[in-house]
Write an enzyme that holds these catalytic residues in place. Structure first.
Site, PDB file in Angstrom:
ATOM      1  N   ASP A   1       1.287  -7.715   2.336  1.00  0.00           N
ATOM      2  CA  ASP A   1       1.379  -6.270   2.066  1.00  0.00           C
ATOM      3  C   ASP A   1       2.837  -5.818   1.902  1.00  0.00           C
ATOM      4  O   ASP A   1       3.388  -5.127   2.755  1.00  0.00           O
ATOM      5  CB  ASP A   1       0.695  -5.508   3.205  1.00  0.00           C
ATOM      6  CG  ASP A   1       0.338  -4.076   2.811  1.00  0.00           C
ATOM      7  OD1 ASP A   1       0.898  -3.578   1.815  1.00  0.00           O
ATOM      8  OD2 ASP A   1      -0.486  -3.459   3.510  1.00  0.00           O
TER       9      ASP A   1
ATOM     10  N   SER B   1       3.983   2.157   8.550  1.00  0.00           N
ATOM     11  CA  SER B   1       3.770   1.193   7.482  1.00  0.00           C
ATOM     12  C   SER B   1       5.071   0.975   6.741  1.00  0.00           C
ATOM     13  O   SER B   1       5.742   1.933   6.356  1.00  0.00           O
ATOM     14  CB  SER B   1       2.721   1.702   6.503  1.00  0.00           C
ATOM     15  OG  SER B   1       1.467   1.322   6.945  1.00  0.00           O
TER      16      SER B   1
ATOM     17  N   HIS C   1       0.823  -1.215   0.000  1.00  0.00           N
ATOM     18  CA  HIS C   1       0.000   0.000   0.000  1.00  0.00           C
ATOM     19  C   HIS C   1       0.857   1.264   0.000  1.00  0.00           C
ATOM     20  O   HIS C   1       0.364   2.334  -0.349  1.00  0.00           O
ATOM     21  CB  HIS C   1      -1.072  -0.025   1.109  1.00  0.00           C
ATOM     22  CG  HIS C   1      -0.615   0.313   2.496  1.00  0.00           C
ATOM     23  ND1 HIS C   1      -0.339  -0.641   3.450  1.00  0.00           N
ATOM     24  CD2 HIS C   1      -0.410   1.501   3.108  1.00  0.00           C
ATOM     25  CE1 HIS C   1       0.010  -0.055   4.568  1.00  0.00           C
ATOM     26  NE2 HIS C   1      -0.028   1.250   4.406  1.00  0.00           N
TER      27      HIS C   1
HETATM   28  N1  ARG Z   1      -4.821   0.383   7.779  1.00  0.00           N
HETATM   29  C1  ARG Z   1      -3.536   0.490   7.145  1.00  0.00           C
HETATM   30  C2  ARG Z   1      -3.050   1.932   7.276  1.00  0.00           C
HETATM   31  O1  ARG Z   1      -3.536   2.649   8.079  1.00  0.00           O
HETATM   32  C3  ARG Z   1      -3.561   0.007   5.731  1.00  0.00           C
HETATM   33  C4  ARG Z   1      -4.287   0.864   4.744  1.00  0.00           C
HETATM   34  C5  ARG Z   1      -4.262   0.379   3.312  1.00  0.00           C
HETATM   35  N2  ARG Z   1      -5.146  -0.745   3.076  1.00  0.00           N
HETATM   36  C6  ARG Z   1      -6.483  -0.657   2.761  1.00  0.00           C
HETATM   37  N3  ARG Z   1      -7.169  -1.770   2.611  1.00  0.00           N
HETATM   38  N4  ARG Z   1      -7.106   0.476   2.608  1.00  0.00           N
HETATM   39  O2  ARG Z   1      -2.595   2.657   6.455  1.00  0.00           O
HETATM   40  N1  GLU Z   2      -1.304   1.330   7.685  1.00  0.00           N
HETATM   41  C1  GLU Z   2      -0.690   2.370   8.462  1.00  0.00           C
HETATM   42  C2  GLU Z   2       0.298   3.189   7.638  1.00  0.00           C
HETATM   43  O1  GLU Z   2       0.103   3.355   6.458  1.00  0.00           O
HETATM   44  C3  GLU Z   2      -0.083   1.787   9.689  1.00  0.00           C
HETATM   45  C4  GLU Z   2      -1.173   1.366  10.554  1.00  0.00           C
HETATM   46  C5  GLU Z   2      -1.247   2.202  11.800  1.00  0.00           C
HETATM   47  O2  GLU Z   2      -1.831   3.292  11.789  1.00  0.00           O
HETATM   48  O3  GLU Z   2      -0.701   1.679  12.781  1.00  0.00           O
HETATM   49  O4  GLU Z   2       1.249   3.752   8.141  1.00  0.00           O
END
Ligand code: ARG
Ligand code: GLU
Length: 657
Positions: free
Chosen positions: A206, A593, A84
């Site tokens: 990921d 991330s 991502h």
């Molecule tokens: N929750 C993760 C973050 O905060 C991954 C986000 C990307 N993935 C998604 N399915 N939208 O960034």
């Molecule tokens: N998916 C998050 C990012 O893009 C990390 C998840 C979180 O917030 O801990 O940095």
């Protein structure tokens, strides 16, 4: 009195990183934590984490694309981050004929690695405290200019810790030639999509792979076919030996933003006002977009990235509200404030001043948040490129519905004294915000001159400027004003003086940090323990060709059927499988991330990519019992590279144990 003391004790236990795994520590000061880290199993030294005299782990970690983290895994500049985090780059190279998002991408030679305009990575050269230099009269601008003159490609910034009680200079070396090497198909890299996002048990691969290129002198250089792979000072050894629950883990990366020391008033604002309003506004947007996506496959694709971006924070905020309520954070913070008022001579007065300033700024700040989520979330125009897309006409009713919804929400939620005059006039003249929305939408949709939209745009800009003026700053981080920042500086300083035995760490601000903890499951519900490891068997259980987010590549099904896992197969509970994701108790946030997850010997065991839904309040209050970060197991990454990508040659550059 006894009850009071107990309550206070309880509040303090909840609010301070007395034990466990809370905290995001500055690497240059990690020697203050190293005894604790070693007591918890770490086997390296502070110098091996951060040193300016010799290569250390910091030289293998980068800020990736200004908002994620990446780590070096070869002597030839190969780096790992999340799928991502590489998503934009992968999407930009994708066409109908070469759809790398769907099918994945595997460069078969250096010549096939794809350059990415605008993508950069930064290594931390060094950091140092400059509080005294600034107190002595040097300006941050002068300090930055001097630091940037030290080397080619150097970028510097001065960042505030503890609301400016301490100031640190960060000097980075920035590389602008970063090429895409590999990405798994989205059915692996984004497996589970928004449904599984923020959720455990998780099965997302990921990751994506890039390579840094440099001049022949190994220095930063703009893209050139003559550039050569960068030779890093340090890269991580990869461990495939596995781990057990309780084993030490460390995360080295760039957490973006936390607000751990805010007053009860601010926590209450988030839990009862800000998050619920933003969630409700996005509920409507997501409904409108999802309906469009269900109605037409072209719209499903067109709105996919938009939907994911809106849903990510929307889902996070919901977890955050639940977590703050469950932890009774507001009450716990009130207890803490009372204790502080009793124990610190300045306490009572300081808190009174802070609360008064809060009361002054909350409404305009709320108006600012609502404006950004509504009026400012709508397009001022549709570009020529968008109009040329075949999907454009099909978007009409969806876009109209978004205008109607967001105009209505703005009218309902933005405090009226902060509503843009042109909006109030338009809504009155047309009978309703929705009717006015139709007018503005038709004008924007038609292209050409847009006097109504322009006046709303400039009006909302003026209103946001006015709010910044009220707050005394336009460098807004969280609910803060210039004056409140000064008061917070004193408050946090006094907290540290009052309770010197407690460890304090500065809030995350996209500077390099160390978090440490352990591989750990948690009790999800009474009698329901969530184990910290998932496997390929779980992917197969979720596999469903009918559901886009769960439709895995046939090659993965075939591998599962044949069980030909090669060196990546492991024994879990008596069955042969491949490890996929794991949970650990490190304190992380957005920006982490792509961060390396390291074992007690500093070897790479995974790539961080998420937290569990119930952890998301850890940006405000950390609960060691349930806060968990989610990582993709490095063994799954290598398995996918080798067996799905057929790119085993990449493994040859890595140091795999
Ligand atoms: N929750 C993760 C973050 O905060 C991954 C986000 C990307 N993935 C998604 N399915 N939208 O960034
Ligand atoms: N998916 C998050 C990012 O893009 C990390 C998840 C979180 O917030 O801990 O940095």
């Amino acid at each position: 009195m006894k009850k009071q003391t107990l309550l206070t004790l309880f509040a303090l236990l909840c609010l301070w990183p007395a034990a466990a795994d809370e905290g995001m520590w500055l690497p240059s000061l990690i020697s203050a934590r190293i005894d604790d880290m070693r007591a918890k199993g770490f086997r390296l030294t502070a110098e091996e984490i951060y040193s300016i005299n010799r290569a250390s782990m910091k030289d293998a970690v980068v800020l990736f694309d200004g908002g994620c983290t990446g780590e070096l895994v070869s002597a030839e500049g190969l780096l790992l981050t999340n799928h991502h985090c590489g998503y934009d780059a992968i999407q930009r190279h994708s066409t109908v004929e070469h759809d790398y998002l769907t099918h994945g991408f595997w460069a078969r030679s250096r010549a096939e690695e794809l350059p990415n305009k605008g993508l950069n990575v930064r290594f931390l050269v060094r950091m140092e405290e400059v509080t005294d230099r600034i107190a002595a009269g040097e300006t941050p601008e002068e300090i930055i200019a001097r630091a940037e003159a030290e080397g080619a490609g150097y970028k510097a910034s001065v960042e505030q810790m503890y609301y400016g009680d301490q100031q640190f200079l960060f000097i980075y070396e920035q590389f602008d030639d970063v090429r895409l090497v590999a990405a798994p198909p989205s059915s692996i890299g984004k497996f589970g999509g928004d449904t599984d996002n923020w959720i455990w048990p998780r099965h997302t691969g990921d990751f994506s792979i890039f390579r840094i290129y440099a001049s022949k002198e190994n220095k930063p250089a703009a893209y050139s076919p003559d550039n050569v792979p960068y030779r890093p000072k340090k890269h991580f050894t990869i461990s495939t030996r596995g781990f057990r629950e309780g084993d030490f883990t460390m995360i080295y990366g760039f957490p973006g933003n936390t607000q751990e020391y805010i007053l009860s008033d601010a926590a209450e604002y988030i839990a009862t006002q800000s998050d619920p309003a933003k969630i409700a506004i996005r509920d409507g947007r997501l409904d409108i977009i999802a309906r469009a996506q269900e109605s037409d496959p072209a719209l499903r694709i067109h709105y996919a990235a938009k939907h994911a971006a809106i849903a990510n924070a929307w889902k996070k905020w919901q977890g955050e509200v639940l977590g703050l309520n469950r932890m009774k954070t507001v009450a716990a913070k009130q207890e803490q404030e009372q204790a502080f008022a009793r124990e610190n001579p300045r306490g009572e007065e300081l808190l009174r001043e802070m609360k008064a300033e809060y009361a002054r700024i909350t409404t305009p700040y709320f108006a600012r948040e609502i404006t950004l989520e509504t009026l400012r979330a709508l397009p001022a125009k549709y570009s020529a490129e968008e109009r040329a897309e075949t999907v454009f006409p099909a978007r009409r009713e969806t876009e109209r519905a978004l205008f109607r919804w967001l105009f209505g929400e703005y009218a309902r939620r933005c405090p009226v004294q902060y509503q843009v005059p042109a909006f109030l006039d338009g809504a009155a003249a047309n009978g309703s915000p929705e009717a006015f929305a139709e007018k503005v939408f038709e004008e924007v949709w038609a292209g050409g001159e847009t006097p109504l939209a322009d006046s709303l745009r400039s009006g909302s800009k003026r209103m946001l400027d006015h709010i910044s003026w009220l707050l005394g700053t336009d460098r807004l981080r969280n609910l803060i004003s210039n004056r409140l920042n000064t008061l917070y500086r004193e408050y946090v300083h006094e907290l540290r003086e009052t309770w010197p035995e407690r460890p304090f760490y500065p809030d995350a601000n996209l500077t390099l940090r160390v978090a440490y903890g352990a591989i750990a499951g948690y009790e999800y519900a009474d009698g329901e323990y969530h184990k910290p490891q998932t496997t390929l068997d779980g992917i197969i259980a979720k596999d469903n060709p009918e559901i886009y987010d769960y439709d895995i590549p046939q090659s993965l099904r075939d591998l599962y059927a044949s069980k030909e896992y090669g060196r990546w197969g492991v024994e879990v509970d008596g069955r042969r499988t491949v490890p996929v994701c794991f949970l650990a108790s490190n304190h992380t946030t957005g920006g982490n991330s792509g961060s390396p997850v390291l074992n007690a010997d500093g070897e790479l065991i995974g790539i961080n990519f998420d937290r569990t839904w119930r952890s998301t309040m850890s940006d405000i209050a950390f609960d060691p019992a349930i806060c968990r970060n989610i990582a993709v197991d490095i063994r799954y990454v290598l398995f996918v590279v080798d067996r799905i990508g057929g790119a085993g040659y990449l493994l040859k550059e890595m140091r795999i144990k």
